[in-house]
Scaffold this active site. Structure first.
Site, PDB file in Angstrom:
ATOM      1  N   PRO A   2       0.810  -1.214   0.000  1.00  0.00           N
ATOM      2  CA  PRO A   2       0.000   0.000   0.000  1.00  0.00           C
ATOM      3  C   PRO A   2       0.846   1.269   0.000  1.00  0.00           C
ATOM      4  O   PRO A   2       1.959   1.302   0.522  1.00  0.00           O
ATOM      5  CB  PRO A   2      -0.797  -0.116   1.307  1.00  0.00           C
ATOM      6  CG  PRO A   2      -0.811  -1.570   1.618  1.00  0.00           C
ATOM      7  CD  PRO A   2       0.496  -2.092   1.129  1.00  0.00           C
ATOM      8  N   LYS A  51       4.816   3.810   6.154  1.00  0.00           N
ATOM      9  CA  LYS A  51       3.879   2.712   5.956  1.00  0.00           C
ATOM     10  C   LYS A  51       3.697   1.873   7.215  1.00  0.00           C
ATOM     11  O   LYS A  51       3.170   0.769   7.161  1.00  0.00           O
ATOM     12  CB  LYS A  51       4.345   1.845   4.785  1.00  0.00           C
ATOM     13  CG  LYS A  51       4.412   2.623   3.471  1.00  0.00           C
ATOM     14  CD  LYS A  51       4.784   1.743   2.306  1.00  0.00           C
ATOM     15  CE  LYS A  51       4.840   2.549   1.014  1.00  0.00           C
ATOM     16  NZ  LYS A  51       5.105   1.704  -0.163  1.00  0.00           N
TER      17      LYS A  51
END
Length: 264
Positions: A2, A51
């Protein structure tokens, strides 16, 4: 893996649901944490660094989680049907009226809050975190430290900039007007950092990412996942190739007309 904006939005939603509330039940389904019980502790808050998601609890404890390729956090009301199979759940955090379920989380670690830097201290400046002139200068310095490195690989390196993933790598290179294989010495480092932060900030709270500002389905990105389709700017067919080696290998998209320079 992601993008930083996806992780940031996940962290915001977890914080809104859990912060300031007391855990009534926890269920860790991870070998190293199987005996951990945090029931009775308060959730101090949820933050993100690049992240990494940091869920902080009273008693000076932090749970670090990383989504990697297939992980996700879901929020439910008690009794709701889960959207992923129960055997994929790695942790359940329950407060009155809400459940946070972390699915397929490969990286779970519980550390003293004061030792978070051990897990995230190696990262470059967080593009979605507090930002100062010093952060900007450090980001530019890290990006340009190896002039011969391909800019696409440098942008993806979380030790350089925390938050850029494959989508933003491709989109930033397009907006810079260079191929992802261009040496860092051939780009404006300050502009690359500014564009990366601008795009991430613009999408930080959006469930659907848009890097073009254009309206209409299929017009959300300039080149990412547009291989074989016309460039939205010049009409040339967008190309795709692998960049990097081993664990660093990623797919790169580029327009050969709008982005001159070396290619794979």
């Amino acid at each position: 893996m992601p993008e930083g904006d996806t992780v940031y939005l996940t962290g915001r939603r977890l914080d809104e649901a859990l912060a300031g509330r007391t855990l009534v039940r926890t269920d860790f389904r991870h070998p190293r944490l199987a005996t951990v019980d945090l029931a009775g502790r308060d959730v101090v808050g949820v933050a993100t660094v690049g992240k990494h998601i940091l869920t902080r609890f009273s008693g000076d404890l932090t749970l670090r989680s990383h989504l990697r390729m297939d992980g996700s956090w879901h929020l439910y009301r008690p009794g709701d049907r889960w959207k992923r199979p129960g055997h994929q759940a790695r942790v359940v955090l329950e407060v009155p009226d809400r459940l946070a379920v972390g699915f397929a989380l490969h990286d779970l670690e519980l550390v003293p809050t004061g030792e978070e830097s051990r897990l995230v201290g190696h990262l470059g400046p967080d593009l979605l975190g507090p930002w100062t002139a010093q952060d900007e200068a450090e980001a530019v310095a890290r990006l340009t430290a190896d002039p011969e490195r391909e800019v696409g690989l440098a942008l993806l390196d979380q030790r350089v900039l925390a938050g850029v993933g494959n989508v933003y790598k491709s989109e930033v290179c397009f907006l810079l007007g260079v191929s992802p294989w261009t040496p860092v010495s051939g780009v404006d480092g300050a502009r690359a950092v500014a564009l990366s932060r601008k795009l991430l900030l613009a999408n930080a709270l959006r469930p659907v990412r848009n890097t073009t500002g254009l309206i209409g389905r299929g017009r959300e990105s300039w080149v990412y996942e547009r291989a074989g389709r016309p460039c939205l700017r010049c009409g040339t067919r967008v190309r795709v190739a692998e960049q990097g080696e081993g664990v660093q290998e990623r797919t790169s998209y580029w327009c050969p007309r709008c982005q001159p320079g070396p290619i794979a």
